[in-house]
Design an enzyme around this catalytic site. Structure first.
Site, PDB file in Angstrom:
ATOM      1  N   ASP A 118       0.876  -1.168   0.000  1.00 22.38           N
ATOM      2  CA  ASP A 118       0.000   0.000   0.000  1.00 22.38           C
ATOM      3  C   ASP A 118       0.914   1.218   0.000  1.00 22.38           C
ATOM      4  O   ASP A 118       1.802   1.338   0.841  1.00 22.38           O
ATOM      5  CB  ASP A 118      -0.868  -0.020   1.267  1.00 22.38           C
ATOM      6  CG  ASP A 118      -2.231   0.589   1.048  1.00 22.38           C
ATOM      7  OD1 ASP A 118      -2.280   1.686   0.481  1.00 22.38           O
ATOM      8  OD2 ASP A 118      -3.235  -0.028   1.462  1.00 22.38           O
ATOM      9  N   ASP A 226      -2.873   4.752  -2.329  1.00 21.77           N
ATOM     10  CA  ASP A 226      -3.890   5.401  -1.505  1.00 21.77           C
ATOM     11  C   ASP A 226      -4.219   6.806  -2.026  1.00 21.77           C
ATOM     12  O   ASP A 226      -3.301   7.597  -2.270  1.00 21.77           O
ATOM     13  CB  ASP A 226      -3.321   5.497  -0.079  1.00 21.77           C
ATOM     14  CG  ASP A 226      -4.361   5.867   0.951  1.00 21.77           C
ATOM     15  OD1 ASP A 226      -5.296   5.073   1.145  1.00 21.77           O
ATOM     16  OD2 ASP A 226      -4.240   6.946   1.570  1.00 21.77           O
ATOM     17  N   GLU A 288      -6.260   4.183  -5.867  1.00 18.42           N
ATOM     18  CA  GLU A 288      -7.536   4.471  -5.209  1.00 18.42           C
ATOM     19  C   GLU A 288      -7.905   5.909  -5.572  1.00 18.42           C
ATOM     20  O   GLU A 288      -7.168   6.834  -5.243  1.00 18.42           O
ATOM     21  CB  GLU A 288      -7.401   4.323  -3.692  1.00 18.42           C
ATOM     22  CG  GLU A 288      -8.763   4.425  -2.996  1.00 18.42           C
ATOM     23  CD  GLU A 288      -8.677   4.954  -1.563  1.00 18.42           C
ATOM     24  OE1 GLU A 288      -9.591   4.685  -0.786  1.00 18.42           O
ATOM     25  OE2 GLU A 288      -7.699   5.656  -1.231  1.00 18.42           O
ATOM     26  N   HIS A 361     -11.288  -2.275   3.507  1.00 17.22           N
ATOM     27  CA  HIS A 361     -11.230  -1.905   4.923  1.00 17.22           C
ATOM     28  C   HIS A 361     -11.973  -0.605   5.237  1.00 17.22           C
ATOM     29  O   HIS A 361     -12.024  -0.210   6.390  1.00 17.22           O
ATOM     30  CB  HIS A 361      -9.766  -1.784   5.336  1.00 17.22           C
ATOM     31  CG  HIS A 361      -9.066  -0.686   4.585  1.00 17.22           C
ATOM     32  ND1 HIS A 361      -8.845  -0.739   3.226  1.00 17.22           N
ATOM     33  CD2 HIS A 361      -8.592   0.514   4.992  1.00 17.22           C
ATOM     34  CE1 HIS A 361      -8.254   0.369   2.831  1.00 17.22           C
ATOM     35  NE2 HIS A 361      -8.083   1.153   3.884  1.00 17.22           N
ATOM     36  N   ASP A 362     -12.499   0.067   4.202  1.00 18.69           N
ATOM     37  CA  ASP A 362     -13.232   1.324   4.422  1.00 18.69           C
ATOM     38  C   ASP A 362     -14.739   1.173   4.233  1.00 18.69           C
ATOM     39  O   ASP A 362     -15.485   2.114   4.475  1.00 18.69           O
ATOM     40  CB  ASP A 362     -12.761   2.396   3.423  1.00 18.69           C
ATOM     41  CG  ASP A 362     -11.318   2.809   3.614  1.00 18.69           C
ATOM     42  OD1 ASP A 362     -10.801   2.712   4.744  1.00 18.69           O
ATOM     43  OD2 ASP A 362     -10.708   3.242   2.618  1.00 18.69           O
TER      44      ASP A 362
END
Ligand code: TEU
Length: 598
Positions: A118, A226, A288, A361-362
């Protein structure tokens, strides 16, 4: 994935599905996301770690995934569970050491599974040495590595309303923090412990590229980037940032000043050139990109431009948001979902490529969000998986999704751990416009903690996740929903995911077939076809708990065979009509020539 299959194309050369060149390896791949904190603990401190993950590599191989994306394990004060990094080239002691990571990577590579790190470079932690220097004085050489601005004209620095712009942080409150040391404010789109880096400064970019090359040299196979489309801020010619319209709450919406800003594509192309050239298409680069439209999605993922391979978009996970924003969920209208997916599928065809996801995870758990996590948990989890995985694109599975794990269903505020949720509670109470009951209902539906409860491995205490006290409560349904039970049951969500993953590996129609949405106006049935070289797949999903009868005479081949379905006795088309049972998924294969219309 074998190295043979991964080394064929150079990103920048061919469009996926372009008949002239072999399609990139990731058109046949499925990615699995590990959120290490909640995956597997090895030392009893209640927090998942790298040695824990190492124990589960055979599980991942059994599932059949091709790539693991590891959420951040770098050194971090853990203000946002690792998305606040203070050393990009070391591992947080909570998770282990660089040696542990090397061992995990080697074990995954041995099983043919690639590893994505990440990459969180829109911001650092405020405890990163770069920020410590930047903060130390106005003339420090790293001052310009972050966004420092004086207070608004004629305002007292640090006073409420004196912030340089009216932007709200995505985690509630203003997006600027006043720093007494030098009497200026710094920008943080997320928490105040996550100051935004200034990508306008070439030294910042070079430092990031150097760090990325270091990771590639250590053997990682790519990056999940990210909020990578927030790196270019929309600055005015005088160097200022602008106020933006207020949509809800007291602050300006920062999107217009930060999402897909003027230099974002330039920065990504530079990164590609500086970091990825010479890697022969072996890498996977996924960005993302909240707030991205199909137009920008095309620019990010068009291989000829040399930016990314694919991006995570947010349109499909925003459709159930009410006017009050993220914690104001309303029921999904299936027609909206079909319209969004249909637009992305058509828009990227033959040029770009889609990243397909329900969970991460969000996001709340998909079976609780668009499905029925009670009586029809198996049927709805597998139907949702079928619909997603049969689209054109690369599917991402978030840990526990393959078990049909559900939302946490927390009933008290003290269960929550996530900074976004906790800041939302504080802000709502401060503003006083929502009751505690409404806050609880909003969190229960949309909190990121829904996806962060520990993976349910078996029926032993704490679901086999830890021998200690888990950092966040284990969902009590682990006694029935767990990996051990599902691996032993051929009719489980787990085994259904295995079949879907195998189908992606083996079937060219699933990989590269074109996409046509059917029945766009049907409120409960999701239907589409995928076609390639004379073969057509018809994919059907019932998004309701009632029988749905659909007329598909125009799209059904004369003779069809079952590809996959989630009922022991799959629905049988009769005279062009199919009756789908509650949450039924059905995939049929036939020739592209269809039966004549009666
Ligand atoms: O998320 C960015 C993002 O836009 C949202 O999904 C965010 O999680 C939030 O829910 C907005 O309401 C990424 C990471 O995935 C997230 O975990 C981090 O907290 C965030 O960036 C900051 O690094």
């Amino acid at each position: 994935m074998t190295s043979e299959s991964s080394a064929r194309t150079e990103p920048g050369d061919s469009a996926p599905g372009d008949a002239q060149t072999p399609a990139p390896w990731w058109t046949r791949a499925v990615v699995y996301q590990i959120y290490p904190r909640s995956f597997q603990d090895s030392d009893g401190d209640g927090i998942g770690d790298l040695r824990g993950a190492l124990k589960r590599v055979d599980y991942l191989a059994e599932l059949g995934v091709d790539v693991v994306w590891l959420s951040p394990v770098y050194r971090s004060p853990q203000d946002d569970n690792g998305y606040d990094i203070c050393d990009y080239q070391d591992i947080d002691p909570l998770f282990g050491t660089l040696d542990d990571l090397d061992r995990l990577m080697a074990a995954l590579h041995e099983r043919g599974i690639k590893v994505l790190m990440d990459l969180v470079v829109n911001h650092t932690s405020d405890e990163h040495p770069w920020f410590a220097e930047s903060r130390s004085s106005r003339d420090n050489p790293k001052r310009d590595w972050y966004w420092w601005r004086p207070a608004r004209a004629r305002m007292e620095p640090g006073a409420p309303g004196a912030e340089p712009t009216n932007w709200g942080s995505l985690f509630s409150g203003p997006a600027w923090e006043y720093d007494e040391v030098t009497g200026e404010h710094y920008l943080h789109l997320f928490s105040r412990k996550q100051p935004d880096l200034n990508w306008e400064n070439p030294s910042v970019r070079q430092a990031i590229y150097e760090m990325m090359r270091w990771w590639l040299d250590r053997g990682v196979d790519g990056f999940r980037m990210d909020v990578i489309n927030l790196i270019s801020k929309d600055i005015q010619s005088d160097g200022s940032l602008r106020d933006t319209p207020v949509i809800s709450g007291p602050y300006g919406d920062p999107s217009t000043g930060t999402i897909n800003g003027p230099r974002v594509h330039e920065f990504l192309r530079e990164m590609h050139h500086e970091v990825f050239s010479g890697h022969s298409g072996a890498l996977l680069l996924v960005g993302e990109t909240p707030g991205t439209t199909v137009g920008d999605g095309l620019l990010f993922s068009d291989p000829r431009r040399g930016e990314l391979n694919m991006v995570f978009t947010f349109e499909h996970v925003s459709l159930d948001q009410g006017p009050g924003g993220k914690f104001d969920l309303r029921p999904l209208d299936l027609r909206d979902l079909k319209a969004v997916f249909g637009r992305w599928q058509a828009g990227l065809l033959n040029v770009g490529w889609n990243a397909l996801y329900w969970d991460n995870h969000d996001q709340p758990r998909i079976v609780s969000r668009f499905g029925d996590d009670g009586a029809c948990r198996y049927e709805s989890a597998t139907m949702l998986a079928t619909i997603l995985h049969l689209h054109r694109g690369t599917p991402y599975v978030y840990q526990g999704e393959e078990l049909g794990m559900t939302n946490a269903h927390f009933t008290t505020l003290d269960c929550y751990r996530d900074i976004e949720s906790l800041r939302y509670v504080a802000q709502s109470r401060e503003l006083g416009h929502v009751s505690d009951d409404q806050i609880l209902a909003g969190l229960a539906a949309a909190s990121r903690d829904n996806a962060r409860t520990p993976v349910q491995w078996d029926a032993s205490p704490s679901a086999g996740f830890t021998t200690g006290k888990p950092w966040i409560a284990v969902n009590p349904n682990y006694r029935t929903i767990n990996a051990e039970a599902e691996r032993a049951d051929p009719a489980s969500v787990f085994h259904y995911y295995r079949r879907l993953i195998a189908l992606r590996h083996d079937d060219p129609v699933v990989q590269l077939g074109d996409f046509t949405m059917l029945l766009p106006e049907h409120p409960h049935v999701y239907a589409f076809t995928r076609s390639l070289n004379g073969t057509r797949m018809l994919v059907l999903g019932n998004f309701s708990g009632d029988d749905q009868k659909v007329d598909l005479a125009k799209h059904l081949a004369r003779k069809t065979e079952l590809v996959i379905g989630n009922y022991p006795e799959p629905a049988q088309p009769l005279d062009g009509t199919v009756i789908l049972r509650p949450w039924e998924a059905l995939v049929l294969r036939g020739a592209t020539s269809v039966r004549p219309k009666a």
